[in-house]
Design an enzyme around this catalytic site. Structure first.
Site, PDB file in Angstrom:
ATOM      1  CD1 TRP A 112      -1.244   3.450   8.253  1.00 43.46           C
ATOM      2  CD2 TRP A 112       0.309   4.981   8.686  1.00 43.46           C
ATOM      3  NE1 TRP A 112      -0.811   3.229   9.349  1.00 43.46           N
ATOM      4  CE2 TRP A 112       0.079   3.921   9.698  1.00 43.46           C
ATOM      5  CE3 TRP A 112       1.130   6.030   8.909  1.00 43.46           C
ATOM      6  CZ2 TRP A 112       0.691   4.151  10.974  1.00 43.46           C
ATOM      7  CZ3 TRP A 112       2.023   5.967  10.231  1.00 43.46           C
ATOM      8  CH2 TRP A 112       1.907   5.129  10.980  1.00 43.46           C
TER       9      TRP A 112
ATOM     10  N   GLY B  82       0.896  -1.099   0.166  1.00 44.05           N
ATOM     11  CA  GLY B  82       0.180   0.147   0.006  1.00 44.05           C
ATOM     12  C   GLY B  82       0.548   1.382   0.095  1.00 44.05           C
TER      13      GLY B  82
ATOM     14  CE  LYS C  42      -4.844   3.852  13.392  1.00 40.51           C
ATOM     15  NZ  LYS C  42      -4.479   4.932  13.955  1.00 40.51           N
TER      16      LYS C  42
ATOM     17  NE  ARG D 146      -7.363  10.755   3.288  1.00 43.89           N
ATOM     18  CZ  ARG D 146      -6.712  10.077   3.255  1.00 43.89           C
ATOM     19  NH1 ARG D 146      -6.904   8.579   3.183  1.00 43.89           N
ATOM     20  NH2 ARG D 146      -5.188  10.268   2.684  1.00 43.89           N
TER      21      ARG D 146
ATOM     22  CE  LYS E 230      -8.176   6.786  14.213  1.00 43.04           C
ATOM     23  NZ  LYS E 230      -7.433   7.601  13.037  1.00 43.04           N
TER      24      LYS E 230
ATOM     25  CG  ASP F 124      -5.444   6.855  16.715  1.00 49.39           C
ATOM     26  OD1 ASP F 124      -5.066   7.645  15.968  1.00 49.39           O
ATOM     27  OD2 ASP F 124      -5.565   5.647  15.994  1.00 49.39           O
TER      28      ASP F 124
END
Length: 322
Positions: free
Chosen positions: A11, A7, A101, A248, A184, A237
């Site tokens: 991140w 990916g 996440k 974002r 979160k 977090d």
């Protein structure tokens, strides 16, 4: 040790930069061939992480076989909605670190990314989560994270990623760590809505405090340990995501109440909270559990409810003891 990072968004690139800067040979897999070629040519991810140079030990590639050849482990940093397809379409790794996440809800109930990967690959998985904005990690600003999973592997992840600016703690509560990291994002959407409506600091503090309570209620009901949600992967977090200009999800909440549609919001990247809130609300309805903040976010984001009407409904709830 050789590592594959799967990916090449912000991140994934940040984690690859972190590892390669320590001299760890790191192959960064990009789904799109054009992106991989641009990374090789410019030695910079101008689409997702502009201004950060790629270290010499970082090797971008579009070839999954090349990315995973000889890799001792694979780090998954793909959006949750692409996780199953990505893992199923790539060669297996000896074991995985999930930096995704999100939440999944189906006949088996709520599943976390590490659980999905474990089921697909039959390989062990460690979750890495915490208040870690890619923009800051890649520029070596100090932060901390949590590696959660089998103790021996969690300690290996701790040793692999730890450095002068990235402090890693270990935990055996993988489910709690991942649930905190998903919820979160939902609460950050709500925080962004408060910002977009200019409701003030009092409203935002109250919302996040009650939202944290909702995170604990949801997370412990699904097997997480309460203490986890007051740690880095929960409260930590949440604070980073609900207040940061890098967030974002927070920015998406702010944009939603200003009339920006969901497709436009995700033009530059997936807003994980928009998917996690669906799983939360579906589970709450099935179990008869009230999740008022998540339900309000869902009604605004997915049902078109006016955000002020959602606020009015929250404020009109029956008074109760804290």
């Amino acid at each position: 040790m050789r590592v594959a990072v799967l990916g090449a968004g912000a991140w994934g690139t940040a984690l690859a930069v972190l590892l390669a800067s320590k001299g760890v040979p790191t192959r960064l897999w990009a789904r799109r061939k054009a992106q991989a070629e641009a990374l090789k040519a410019m030695r910079e991810n101008r689409d997702y992480l502009p201004g950060v140079a790629l270290p010499a030990y970082l090797y971008p590639t579009h070839d999954p076989e090349e990315a995973l050849e000889g890799a001792e482990l694979a780090v998954l940093a793909v959006p949750s909605k692409a996780l199953r397809e990505t893992v199923a379409g790539l060669p297996p790794a000896p074991w995985y670190v999930s930096a995704t996440k999100g939440l999944f809800y189906g006949e088996e109930g709520v599943r976390t990314p590490a659980e999905v990967v474990e089921a697909l690959t039959q390989r062990p998985v460690v979750a890495l989560s915490g208040p870690n904005h890619a923009e800051e990690v890649a520029r070596f600003l100090p932060t901390a994270s949590v590696a959660a999973g089998p103790e021996d592997l969690a300690r290996r992840v701790q040793a692999l990623f730890s450095g002068p600016t990235f402090r890693v703690y270990t935990s055996r509560d993988r489910r709690g760590v991942e649930l905190g990291g998903a919820v979160k994002n939902v609460l950050a959407l709500a925080a962004g809505m408060v910002d977009g409506l200019r409701l003030g600091d009092n409203a935002k503090a109250a919302l996040l405090t009650r939202g944290l309570k909702e995170m604990v209620r949801f997370g412990t009901a699904l097997g997480g340990e309460e203490a986890t949600f007051y740690g880095l992967a929960g409260l930590g977090d949440l604070l980073a995501t609900a207040y940061s200009l890098h967030s974002r999800n927070r920015m998406a909440g702010e944009s939603l109440v200003r009339g920006v549609d969901r497709e436009a919001l995700e033009a530059r990247g997936v807003v994980e909270g928009l998917y996690a809130v669906k799983a939360m609300v579906a589970w709450g309805k099935a179990q008869g559990v009230e999740l008022p903040v998540a339900e309000a976010v869902h009604r605004v984001a997915h049902e078109g409810l006016d955000p002020l009407a959602a606020l009015k409904a929250l404020m009109a709830r029956e008074p109760k003891e804290e």
